[in-house]
Design a protein around this motif. Structure first.
Motif, PDB file in Angstrom:
ATOM      1  N   UNK A  29      34.722  34.574  21.084  1.00 60.87           N
ATOM      2  CA  UNK A  29      36.144  34.229  21.170  1.00 60.87           C
ATOM      3  C   UNK A  29      36.694  34.496  22.571  1.00 60.87           C
ATOM      4  N   UNK A  30      36.277  35.574  23.190  1.00 59.94           N
ATOM      5  CA  UNK A  30      36.717  35.867  24.555  1.00 59.94           C
ATOM      6  C   UNK A  30      36.154  34.862  25.554  1.00 59.94           C
ATOM      7  N   UNK A  31      34.928  34.406  25.335  1.00 56.59           N
ATOM      8  CA  UNK A  31      34.344  33.395  26.216  1.00 56.59           C
ATOM      9  C   UNK A  31      35.120  32.090  26.144  1.00 56.59           C
ATOM     10  N   UNK A  32      35.513  31.687  24.935  1.00 57.48           N
ATOM     11  CA  UNK A  32      36.322  30.469  24.806  1.00 57.48           C
ATOM     12  C   UNK A  32      37.691  30.657  25.467  1.00 57.48           C
ATOM     13  N   UNK A  33      38.252  31.838  25.337  1.00 56.60           N
ATOM     14  CA  UNK A  33      39.546  32.102  25.959  1.00 56.60           C
ATOM     15  C   UNK A  33      39.448  32.020  27.484  1.00 56.60           C
ATOM     16  N   UNK A  34      38.370  32.514  28.048  1.00 53.83           N
ATOM     17  CA  UNK A  34      38.192  32.432  29.495  1.00 53.83           C
ATOM     18  C   UNK A  34      37.832  31.027  29.963  1.00 53.83           C
ATOM     19  N   UNK A  35      37.362  30.196  29.047  1.00 53.39           N
ATOM     20  CA  UNK A  35      36.965  28.839  29.414  1.00 53.39           C
ATOM     21  C   UNK A  35      38.175  27.936  29.676  1.00 53.39           C
ATOM     22  N   UNK A  36      39.231  28.109  28.901  1.00 53.53           N
ATOM     23  CA  UNK A  36      40.405  27.238  29.007  1.00 53.53           C
ATOM     24  C   UNK A  36      41.440  27.845  29.959  1.00 53.53           C
ATOM     25  N   UNK A  37      42.087  26.973  30.693  1.00 59.00           N
ATOM     26  CA  UNK A  37      43.196  27.379  31.542  1.00 59.00           C
ATOM     27  C   UNK A  37      44.490  27.368  30.739  1.00 59.00           C
ATOM     28  N   UNK A  38      45.515  27.959  31.313  1.00 57.98           N
ATOM     29  CA  UNK A  38      46.783  28.088  30.583  1.00 57.98           C
ATOM     30  C   UNK A  38      47.443  26.737  30.305  1.00 57.98           C
ATOM     31  N   UNK A  39      47.117  25.712  31.104  1.00 57.97           N
ATOM     32  CA  UNK A  39      47.710  24.389  30.897  1.00 57.97           C
ATOM     33  C   UNK A  39      46.960  23.568  29.854  1.00 57.97           C
TER      34      UNK A  39
END
Length: 344
Positions: free
Chosen positions: A117-127
Motif C-alpha cells: 500500500x505504501x509503494x502504491x502511495x509513493x507511485x502516484x503524485x498528488x495530481x
C-alpha cells in the motif's frame, strides 16, 4: 557377545574399584598444606567416579536387554499409559508451535500488505486521479493491522500462553518417566546380580544383593504407581483445557477476517470505474527464427583427415533431423500451408 560384555564389565569394575580405593586413601605428605582443597576435590572425584560407574552399568544392562541377553521387566498397562502420554504430548507441542507460527505469519502478512500500500502511495503524485484512493488504501491497511494486533493479543492471552504453561506439566511427567526407566534398569540389574551369585557365596554378599534389589524394586513400584495415577488424570484434564482454547482460536480468527474484509470492501468503491482488463494485454504470437545448423562445417574436418570418405559424403549440406522437424512445424503453422494428403 555376552561373554565379551561380561569380561569387559569385569575389567571396568576392577578399574573403578582401583580408582575409588586410590581417591579414598590418605594424601601424601607433600599435599598436607592443601587439605581443605583436597577434601573438596576428593569428594568431587569420588562422586564423579560413582556416577560414571552407575552410568556405565546402566548402559551395559540396557544394551544387554536390547540384545536379548538379559531379562527385562515389562509392565503392559504402564507402557500403554506411557505411549498415550507421548502421543498426546507430541500433539500438544505441535499445537503450541503452530499457533505461534500462525501469529508470526499474520504479522508478516500485515507488514507485506502495508508495504504494498505504501509503494502504491509513493507511485502516484498528488495530481493523479487515484492519489486519494491510494492514500485511503494505505489507511485501510493500518486498520487491518490494528485488527491483527487485537487477534495477536487475544490469542496469546487465551491460547498461546496457557498452552505454554500447560506444557510444563507434560515436561514434569516426561522427566518422571525417564527417572522411572532408570529405576527399572537398576532393579533388573540388581536382580541379575543376585541371581548370578554362586550358591556357596558368603552370606553378607547375598544379603547385600537382596537389599539392593528390594530397595530398587520399591523405588520403581512407588514411582510407577504415581505415574499410573497422574498420567490418566493429566490426559483427562487436557480435553477440558483445550475446549476453550479451540473456541478462542476459531472466534478470534473469524473476527479478524471479518474486520479485514469489511475495511477492505470500503475501499473498493474508489476503483469501480477502473478497467482492470487493461493490465492484461492480449498476447501476440511472433514467428521465432531458429538458427540453422550447417552440416557442411561439421563434415569439413572429416574430409581433411579422411580423404577416402569424401566421395561417400554428400556434396550438398544435409539438414539435420531437428531442422527438418522445425521446418515442417513452421510450414504447418503458416497460413498458406495446404493440408497434407494421406498418401506418401
Amino acid at each position: 557377545l555376552a561373554e565379551d560384555l561380561r569380561r569387559f564389565e569385569n575389567v571396568l569394575k576392577s578399574f573403578f574399584t582401583f580408582c575409588c580405593c586410590f581417591f579414598s586413601t590418605s594424601e601424601p605428605p607433600e599435599f598436607t598444606a592443601m587439605s581443605s582443597f583436597s577434601d573438596k576435590s576428593k569428594a568431587t572425584a569420588s562422586d564423579f567416579l560413582s556416577a560414571t560407574k552407575k552410568g556405565f552399568f546402566r548402559t551395559t544392562q540396557k544394551i544387554k536387554q536390547s540384545l536379548g541377553k538379559a531379562e527385562q521387566t515389562i509392565d503392559i498397562s504402564y507402557n500403554q499409559e506411557v505411549d498415550r502420554f507421548r502421543a498426546h504430548y507430541k500433539a500438544v507441542k505441535r499445537i503450541n508451535k503452530n499457533s505461534i507460527k500462525l501469529l508470526e505469519c499474520y504479522r508478516d502478512l500485515s507488514v507485506a500488505q502495508a508495504n504494498v500500500a505504501e509503494d502504491f502511495y509513493n507511485l502516484y503524485e498528488s495530481k493523479h486521479a487515484l492519489y486519494n484512493a491510494a492514500l485511503k488504501t494505505q489507511d485501510t491497511m493500518k486498520f487491518v493491522d490494528n485488527a491483527r494486533i487485537q487477534l495477536d493479543e487475544q490469542m496469546r492471552k487465551d491460547f498461546v500462553d496457557p498452552t505454554s504453561k500447560y506444557l510444563g506439566q507434560f515436561k514434569d511427567i516426561k522427566n518422571r518417566i525417564a527417572a522411572n526407566e532408570v529405576r527399572r534398569i537398576d532393579m533388573d540389574r540388581y536382580n541379575e546380580d543376585l541371581r548370578s551369585l554362586p550358591k556357596k557365596s558368603v552370606g553378607h554378599k547375598i544379603s547385600m544383593a537382596e537389599t539392593k534389589y528390594k530397595i530398587a524394586k520399591a523405588n520403581y513400584t512407588a514411582l510407577t504407581t504415581e505415574l499410573m495415577r497422574d498420567i490418566p488424570a493429566l490426559l483427562e484434564d487436557s480435553d477440558k483445557f483445550f475446549d476453550p482454547c479451540m473456541a478462542t482460536y476459531v472466534t478470534a480468527t473469524a473476527e479478524y477476517h471479518r474486520q479485514s474484509a469489511k475495511m477492505t470492501a470500503d475501499a473498493i468503491s474508489a476503483f469501480a470505474h477502473i478497467d482492470r482488463s487493461r493490465a492484461f494485454p492480449a498476447s501476440r504470437t511472433s514467428a521465432v527464427k531458429r538458427p540453422r545448423l550447417e552440416s557442411s562445417r561439421s563434415s569439413r574436418p572429416l574430409r581433411r583427415c579422411c580423404p577416402g570418405l569424401s566421395a561417400a559424403l554428400p556434396s550438398r549440406p544435409v539438414p539435420l533431423l531437428l531442422d527438418r522437424i522445425s521446418l515442417e512445424h513452421d510450414h504447418d503453422r503458416s497460413p498458406a500451408a495446404e493440408p497434407r494428403g494421406t498418401g506418401g
